[in-house]
Scaffold this motif. Structure first.
Motif, PDB file in Angstrom:
ATOM      1  N   SER A   1     -32.489  21.018 -44.539  1.00 55.87           N
ATOM      2  CA  SER A   1     -32.681  22.405 -44.109  1.00 55.87           C
ATOM      3  C   SER A   1     -32.103  22.704 -42.731  1.00 55.87           C
ATOM      4  N   ALA A   2     -31.524  21.712 -42.067  1.00 56.46           N
ATOM      5  CA  ALA A   2     -30.966  21.926 -40.731  1.00 56.46           C
ATOM      6  C   ALA A   2     -29.623  22.640 -40.821  1.00 56.46           C
ATOM      7  N   LYS A   3     -29.507  23.768 -40.150  1.00 53.45           N
ATOM      8  CA  LYS A   3     -28.250  24.533 -40.159  1.00 53.45           C
ATOM      9  C   LYS A   3     -27.095  23.711 -39.591  1.00 53.45           C
ATOM     10  N   SER A   4     -27.384  22.859 -38.614  1.00 47.33           N
ATOM     11  CA  SER A   4     -26.334  22.067 -37.975  1.00 47.33           C
ATOM     12  C   SER A   4     -25.801  20.960 -38.889  1.00 47.33           C
ATOM     13  N   ALA A   5     -26.511  20.676 -39.974  1.00 47.95           N
ATOM     14  CA  ALA A   5     -26.120  19.576 -40.867  1.00 47.95           C
ATOM     15  C   ALA A   5     -25.535  20.078 -42.188  1.00 47.95           C
ATOM     16  N   THR A   6     -25.155  21.347 -42.251  1.00 47.65           N
ATOM     17  CA  THR A   6     -24.697  21.938 -43.503  1.00 47.65           C
ATOM     18  C   THR A   6     -23.538  21.161 -44.120  1.00 47.65           C
ATOM     19  N   ARG A   7     -22.563  20.798 -43.324  1.00 51.07           N
ATOM     20  CA  ARG A   7     -21.403  20.058 -43.852  1.00 51.07           C
ATOM     21  C   ARG A   7     -21.801  18.670 -44.323  1.00 51.07           C
ATOM     22  N   LYS A   8     -22.681  18.014 -43.594  1.00 50.53           N
ATOM     23  CA  LYS A   8     -23.145  16.674 -43.973  1.00 50.53           C
ATOM     24  C   LYS A   8     -23.893  16.733 -45.307  1.00 50.53           C
ATOM     25  N   VAL A   9     -24.765  17.710 -45.449  1.00 47.58           N
ATOM     26  CA  VAL A   9     -25.530  17.869 -46.691  1.00 47.58           C
ATOM     27  C   VAL A   9     -24.587  18.206 -47.841  1.00 47.58           C
ATOM     28  N   ASP A  10     -23.635  19.082 -47.592  1.00 45.41           N
ATOM     29  CA  ASP A  10     -22.658  19.454 -48.616  1.00 45.41           C
ATOM     30  C   ASP A  10     -21.903  18.208 -49.095  1.00 45.41           C
ATOM     31  N   ALA A  11     -21.470  17.374 -48.178  1.00 43.23           N
ATOM     32  CA  ALA A  11     -20.741  16.155 -48.536  1.00 43.23           C
ATOM     33  C   ALA A  11     -21.635  15.189 -49.315  1.00 43.23           C
ATOM     34  N   ALA A  12     -22.917  15.115 -48.968  1.00 45.77           N
ATOM     35  CA  ALA A  12     -23.842  14.223 -49.661  1.00 45.77           C
ATOM     36  C   ALA A  12     -24.196  14.742 -51.054  1.00 45.77           C
ATOM     37  N   LEU A  13     -24.260  16.064 -51.213  1.00 47.33           N
ATOM     38  CA  LEU A  13     -24.580  16.670 -52.507  1.00 47.33           C
ATOM     39  C   LEU A  13     -23.381  16.643 -53.465  1.00 47.33           C
ATOM     40  N   SER A  14     -22.195  16.656 -52.919  1.00 53.51           N
ATOM     41  CA  SER A  14     -20.975  16.784 -53.717  1.00 53.51           C
ATOM     42  C   SER A  14     -20.851  15.770 -54.856  1.00 53.51           C
ATOM     43  N   PRO A  15     -21.087  14.469 -54.642  1.00 55.72           N
ATOM     44  CA  PRO A  15     -20.969  13.539 -55.774  1.00 55.72           C
ATOM     45  C   PRO A  15     -21.955  13.841 -56.900  1.00 55.72           C
ATOM     46  N   VAL A  16     -23.157  14.260 -56.569  1.00 56.90           N
ATOM     47  CA  VAL A  16     -24.156  14.590 -57.589  1.00 56.90           C
ATOM     48  C   VAL A  16     -23.693  15.808 -58.385  1.00 56.90           C
ATOM     49  N   VAL A  17     -23.188  16.810 -57.688  1.00 57.66           N
ATOM     50  CA  VAL A  17     -22.695  18.005 -58.365  1.00 57.66           C
ATOM     51  C   VAL A  17     -21.494  17.658 -59.244  1.00 57.66           C
ATOM     52  N   ARG A  18     -20.614  16.803 -58.770  1.00 55.77           N
ATOM     53  CA  ARG A  18     -19.463  16.389 -59.583  1.00 55.77           C
ATOM     54  C   ARG A  18     -19.934  15.672 -60.842  1.00 55.77           C
ATOM     55  N   ILE A  19     -20.914  14.802 -60.717  1.00 55.10           N
ATOM     56  CA  ILE A  19     -21.456  14.089 -61.882  1.00 55.10           C
ATOM     57  C   ILE A  19     -22.076  15.080 -62.859  1.00 55.10           C
ATOM     58  N   LEU A  20     -22.927  15.958 -62.359  1.00 53.07           N
ATOM     59  CA  LEU A  20     -23.595  16.930 -63.234  1.00 53.07           C
ATOM     60  C   LEU A  20     -22.601  17.884 -63.886  1.00 53.07           C
ATOM     61  N   THR A  21     -21.576  18.269 -63.159  1.00 47.46           N
ATOM     62  CA  THR A  21     -20.562  19.164 -63.714  1.00 47.46           C
ATOM     63  C   THR A  21     -19.794  18.472 -64.835  1.00 47.46           C
ATOM     64  N   MET A  22     -19.356  17.241 -64.586  1.00 48.58           N
ATOM     65  CA  MET A  22     -18.617  16.508 -65.609  1.00 48.58           C
ATOM     66  C   MET A  22     -19.500  16.241 -66.826  1.00 48.58           C
ATOM     67  N   ALA A  23     -20.734  15.824 -66.585  1.00 49.96           N
ATOM     68  CA  ALA A  23     -21.662  15.564 -67.696  1.00 49.96           C
ATOM     69  C   ALA A  23     -21.966  16.856 -68.452  1.00 49.96           C
ATOM     70  N   GLY A  24     -22.078  17.957 -67.736  1.00 46.81           N
ATOM     71  CA  GLY A  24     -22.329  19.249 -68.368  1.00 46.81           C
ATOM     72  C   GLY A  24     -21.181  19.690 -69.252  1.00 46.81           C
ATOM     73  N   GLU A  25     -19.960  19.447 -68.791  1.00 47.52           N
ATOM     74  CA  GLU A  25     -18.785  19.774 -69.607  1.00 47.52           C
ATOM     75  C   GLU A  25     -18.783  18.941 -70.891  1.00 47.52           C
ATOM     76  N   MET A  26     -19.158  17.686 -70.766  1.00 42.88           N
ATOM     77  CA  MET A  26     -19.156  16.787 -71.920  1.00 42.88           C
ATOM     78  C   MET A  26     -20.324  17.081 -72.867  1.00 42.88           C
ATOM     79  N   GLY A  52     -21.986  19.993 -73.027  1.00 46.81           N
ATOM     80  CA  GLY A  52     -21.971  21.376 -73.482  1.00 46.81           C
ATOM     81  C   GLY A  52     -22.867  22.319 -72.700  1.00 46.81           C
ATOM     82  N   GLU A  53     -23.728  21.784 -71.851  1.00 41.65           N
ATOM     83  CA  GLU A  53     -24.589  22.653 -71.032  1.00 41.65           C
ATOM     84  C   GLU A  53     -25.224  21.874 -69.893  1.00 41.65           C
ATOM     85  N   ALA A  54     -25.573  22.599 -68.846  1.00 38.45           N
ATOM     86  CA  ALA A  54     -26.110  21.990 -67.633  1.00 38.45           C
ATOM     87  C   ALA A  54     -27.454  21.306 -67.865  1.00 38.45           C
ATOM     88  N   ASN A  55     -28.330  21.894 -68.686  1.00 39.59           N
ATOM     89  CA  ASN A  55     -29.654  21.296 -68.901  1.00 39.59           C
ATOM     90  C   ASN A  55     -29.554  19.929 -69.564  1.00 39.59           C
TER      91      ASN A  55
END
Length: 121
Positions: free
Chosen positions: A47-72, A74-77
């Motif tokens: 929740s720290a505004k000063s850490a937005t880029r750090k959090v974004d970089a840490a979240l990115s691999p999870v989002v990439r995994i979920l996005t790829m798995a979702g494409e395969m 057929g849906e995010a859930n």
């Protein structure tokens, strides 16, 4: 790459170019503390505004995994269910969630890429 853009839009905060820890924790059905532990950052960092880029970089691999798995899948859930509950072959019953928590997101992505290419473990 379009899939990643869709994923980033889905997991982003409206009006912000960054991924949202809040939206991702809701999607995964985990607390902010659990998400912080999963991605390897301190709870207060999410929740720290000063850490937005750090959090974004840490979240990115999870989002990439979920996005790829979702494409395969057929849906995010379905992707979330797979991420949290489906053991990945060759990893002693560990799920993608377990492997990400161990810092092995790149290996989960490599597995998904192999499956997408038609190579099954």
């Amino acid at each position: 790459m379009q899939g990643l853009e869709i994923g980033a839009a889905w997991y982003g905060e409206e009006g912000s170019p960054f991924l949202s820890a809040h939206r991702l924790s809701e999607q995964l059905g985990v607390t902010q503390a659990e998400l912080a532990k999963l991605i390897g950052v301190a709870r207060n960092t999410l929740s720290a505004k000063s850490a937005t880029r750090k959090v974004d970089a840490a979240l990115s691999p999870v989002v990439r995994i979920l996005t790829m798995a979702g494409e395969m899948a057929g849906e995010a859930n379905r992707a979330v269910i797979w991420f949290k509950h489906q053991p990945i072959p060759g990893w002693a019953g560990k799920t993608a969630y377990d492997l990400v928590a161990e810092g092995k997101a790149d290996q989960v992505l490599a597995y998904l890429e192999a499956v997408r290419s038609g190579v099954y473990a």
